[in-house]
Motif scaffolding. Structure first.
Motif, mmCIF file in Angstrom:
data_model
loop_
_atom_site.group_PDB
_atom_site.id
_atom_site.type_symbol
_atom_site.label_atom_id
_atom_site.label_comp_id
_atom_site.label_asym_id
_atom_site.label_seq_id
_atom_site.Cartn_x
_atom_site.Cartn_y
_atom_site.Cartn_z
ATOM 1 N N UNK A 54 52.630 -9.212 -24.090
ATOM 2 C CA UNK A 54 51.199 -8.882 -24.042
ATOM 3 C C UNK A 54 50.575 -8.909 -25.428
ATOM 4 N N UNK A 55 51.291 -8.405 -26.429
ATOM 5 C CA UNK A 55 50.780 -8.424 -27.796
ATOM 6 C C UNK A 55 50.578 -9.851 -28.286
ATOM 7 N N UNK A 56 51.469 -10.722 -27.913
ATOM 8 C CA UNK A 56 51.393 -12.113 -28.365
ATOM 9 C C UNK A 56 50.316 -12.896 -27.624
ATOM 10 N N UNK A 57 50.021 -12.518 -26.382
ATOM 11 C CA UNK A 57 48.972 -13.210 -25.622
ATOM 12 C C UNK A 57 47.577 -12.716 -25.983
ATOM 13 N N UNK A 58 47.512 -11.596 -26.707
ATOM 14 C CA UNK A 58 46.221 -11.000 -27.030
ATOM 15 C C UNK A 58 45.420 -11.850 -28.014
ATOM 16 N N UNK A 59 44.123 -11.575 -28.044
ATOM 17 C CA UNK A 59 43.241 -12.247 -29.008
ATOM 18 C C UNK A 59 43.365 -11.638 -30.403
ATOM 19 N N UNK A 60 43.941 -10.434 -30.462
ATOM 20 C CA UNK A 60 44.029 -9.718 -31.734
ATOM 21 C C UNK A 60 45.490 -9.502 -32.106
ATOM 22 N N UNK A 61 45.787 -9.548 -33.399
ATOM 23 C CA UNK A 61 47.187 -9.444 -33.820
ATOM 24 C C UNK A 61 47.379 -8.613 -35.076
ATOM 25 N N UNK A 62 48.524 -7.952 -35.122
ATOM 26 C CA UNK A 62 49.088 -7.408 -36.337
ATOM 27 C C UNK A 62 50.442 -8.101 -36.452
ATOM 28 N N UNK A 63 50.448 -9.238 -37.127
ATOM 29 C CA UNK A 63 51.610 -10.124 -37.117
ATOM 30 C C UNK A 63 52.853 -9.474 -37.711
ATOM 31 N N UNK A 64 52.681 -8.589 -38.674
ATOM 32 C CA UNK A 64 53.835 -7.927 -39.285
ATOM 33 C C UNK A 64 54.551 -7.041 -38.268
ATOM 34 N N UNK A 65 53.780 -6.222 -37.531
ATOM 35 C CA UNK A 65 54.383 -5.343 -36.528
ATOM 36 C C UNK A 65 54.978 -6.147 -35.376
ATOM 37 N N UNK A 66 54.310 -7.230 -34.987
ATOM 38 C CA UNK A 66 54.843 -8.076 -33.916
ATOM 39 C C UNK A 66 56.152 -8.715 -34.347
ATOM 40 N N UNK A 67 56.244 -9.129 -35.607
ATOM 41 C CA UNK A 67 57.467 -9.733 -36.119
ATOM 42 C C UNK A 67 58.617 -8.721 -36.143
ATOM 43 N N UNK A 68 58.307 -7.487 -36.536
ATOM 44 C CA UNK A 68 59.319 -6.428 -36.539
ATOM 45 C C UNK A 68 59.853 -6.187 -35.133
ATOM 46 N N UNK A 69 58.930 -6.173 -34.167
ATOM 47 C CA UNK A 69 59.341 -5.915 -32.785
ATOM 48 C C UNK A 69 60.156 -7.086 -32.237
ATOM 49 N N UNK A 70 59.787 -8.288 -32.619
ATOM 50 C CA UNK A 70 60.553 -9.464 -32.199
ATOM 51 C C UNK A 70 61.993 -9.355 -32.694
ATOM 52 N N UNK A 71 62.168 -8.897 -33.924
ATOM 53 C CA UNK A 71 63.513 -8.740 -34.472
ATOM 54 C C UNK A 71 64.311 -7.695 -33.705
ATOM 55 N N UNK A 72 63.627 -6.643 -33.253
ATOM 56 C CA UNK A 72 64.312 -5.639 -32.425
ATOM 57 C C UNK A 72 64.752 -6.237 -31.088
ATOM 58 N N UNK A 73 63.890 -7.045 -30.496
ATOM 59 C CA UNK A 73 64.253 -7.710 -29.243
ATOM 60 C C UNK A 73 65.481 -8.596 -29.433
ATOM 61 N N UNK A 74 65.500 -9.329 -30.546
ATOM 62 C CA UNK A 74 66.585 -10.277 -30.813
ATOM 63 C C UNK A 74 67.899 -9.582 -31.160
ATOM 64 N N UNK A 75 67.834 -8.308 -31.491
ATOM 65 C CA UNK A 75 69.075 -7.587 -31.789
ATOM 66 C C UNK A 75 69.423 -6.612 -30.659
ATOM 67 N N UNK A 76 68.593 -5.589 -30.465
ATOM 68 C CA UNK A 76 68.912 -4.545 -29.484
ATOM 69 C C UNK A 76 68.929 -5.044 -28.042
ATOM 70 N N UNK A 77 67.829 -5.696 -27.619
ATOM 71 C CA UNK A 77 67.769 -6.187 -26.241
ATOM 72 C C UNK A 77 68.782 -7.302 -26.026
ATOM 73 N N UNK A 78 68.902 -8.170 -27.017
ATOM 74 C CA UNK A 78 69.847 -9.282 -26.917
ATOM 75 C C UNK A 78 71.268 -8.753 -26.683
#
Length: 426
Positions: A54-78
């Protein structure tokens, strides 16, 4: 006469527009977006791929926080998915959401791998294998290993990743729609119908289902009819927590403004009254309010993105314990039909989960265990009896006979009532 022609023309123009969000409500979307970003800091358990999507599909972004969360997905969720795959568990829904989340960040999916039995294969390969297992189980028992919601997510993720969905896989979904197999308990699951609509619309847009084009169109038409028929007088489709996905499906299917306006306004009204405080709920309505759907991921380009979203510091909210107590009757109905009733006094405004914990602490024979999910904690065992997905059972919650649309941690006890916890099959 001329004025009538002009009015008719304006009406025709309006009815030809897709579901509209009214530009004046950008401030509301921005507020929801910030709430979703703030939830990243307070979230318990595994990172939620739906939130990232949802954050990535939004019109508005905080790219730093989104990048941090992506890294969590790639480690913890993965790592969590890796563990499930190694134990031969079916996690097609989580795999699919993980795929969509990565795709929404334009991540190279071919570089994401899992190792099972010392064999390393890509994420998409594992997703295709799990979908084949689900398909075979449908052929054998008329239902997936998991459920049709997860199966639909799998079809959508494969399609949105640019892969050609096996016609035998999509046909199973079409047949399930034809034969009305999308039930949860005694009623149809609007969430499942909506997710199936998103999946099949993606397949249609890809143009790969030419052999059964008529069946595909008929299935999509039936989905749309069911969604619109499930819209209540308040505008919600199903209930307030299924409306987001339902509107996403209508948007993906090119619905006109007249078909979506009431549901859009219902979501806005709910958002203004803080109905959607659960991050999972926000993650489903935010794309819809911005005229987007999960199908949009397929054409997502991570170029020239807005990066102006800043979270202002907010004063911590101190919640004072309520001095007023309300009496809650708790009825537990086992799978055998045997029922037992308990009573507990809980502070007004406490969550159902807190009330159940108080009841458990009274040592009156009531026990429960919970597990985590993307929507928050859910009851997995009550009084020693499990309600497991493998057995196609769950603990159905109702208040004074009305089924709850919220989970145990979200539903608030505001007045004396009877809560029924019933071991139910689906």
């Amino acid at each position: 006469m001329l004025s009538l022609v002009i009015i008719a023309g304006l009406l025709a123009f309006a009815s030809g527009k897709p579901c509209d969000t009214e530009g004046s409500n950008n401030e509301l979307s921005l507020s929801l977006n910030k709430n979703l970003l703030r939830s990243l800091e307070t979230q318990e358990g595994l990172p939620n791929p739906s939130v990232h999507l949802a954050l990535r599909l939004s019109d508005y972004h905080n790219l730093a926080k989104e990048s941090e969360y992506l890294n969590r997905l790639k480690s913890e969720l993965h790592n969590d998915i890796q563990s499930s795959l190694s134990n031969s568990q079916s996690v097609v829904g989580l795999l699919a959401l993980y795929t969509l989340a990565l795709k929404s960040s334009c991540y190279d999916l071919n570089t994401v791998t899992f190792t099972v039995s010392e064999k390393s294969e890509t994420l998409l390969t594992h997703l295709k294998k799990q979908m084949e297992d689900e398909k075979e189980h449908i052929a054998f028992s008329q239902r997936p290993l998991t459920n049709y919601y997860q199966y639909s997510l799998g079809v959508l993720a494969l399609c949105a990743s640019g892969l050609r969905v096996n016609s035998h896989v999509s046909n199973k979904l079409i047949k399930a729609i034809e034969h009305d197999h999308f039930h949860h308990g005694d009623s149809e699951s609007i969430d499942t119908i909506a997710m199936a609509g998103l999946a099949l619309q993606c397949v249609k847009d890809a143009g790969a289902h030419v052999q059964n084009a008529a069946e595909l169109d008929a299935a999509l038409s039936k989905i749309k009819q069911k969604l619109l028929a499930s819209r209540g007088t308040d505008g919600h489709i199903g209930n307030e927590f299924s409306t987001g996905l339902a509107v996403q499906a209508l948007i993906a299917m090119g619905s006109h403004v007249a078909e979506c306006a009431a549901s859009m306004e219902a979501m806005r009204t709910g958002a203004r009254s803080n109905t959607y405080h659960n991050p999972m709920a926000i993650s489903q309505i935010l794309p819809a309010l911005q005229q987007k759907s999960y199908v949009t991921v397929k054409s997502k380009e991570c170029l020239n993105e807005d990066d102006t979203l800043v979270l202002e510091p907010i004063d911590p909210v101190v919640v004072l314990a309520s001095e007023s107590k309300v009496t809650v009757m708790v009825e537990v109905v086992a799978s055998s039909g045997a029922a037992v009733i308990y009573s507990v006094d809980a502070p007004s405004g406490s969550s159902l989960l807190e009330a159940l914990a108080l009841l458990k602490g009274k040592h009156v024979g009531f026990t429960f265990e919970k597990e985590s999910s993307l929507w928050g904690p859910f009851l997995s065992m009550v009084n020693g009896e499990q309600a497991r997905q493998n057995d196609r059972r769950y603990w159905q919650l109702s208040s004074d006979g009305t089924a709850l649309s919220q989970g145990v941690n979200d539903f608030k006890i505001e007045a004396a009532q009877k809560i029924t916890i019933k071991n139910t099959s689906y």
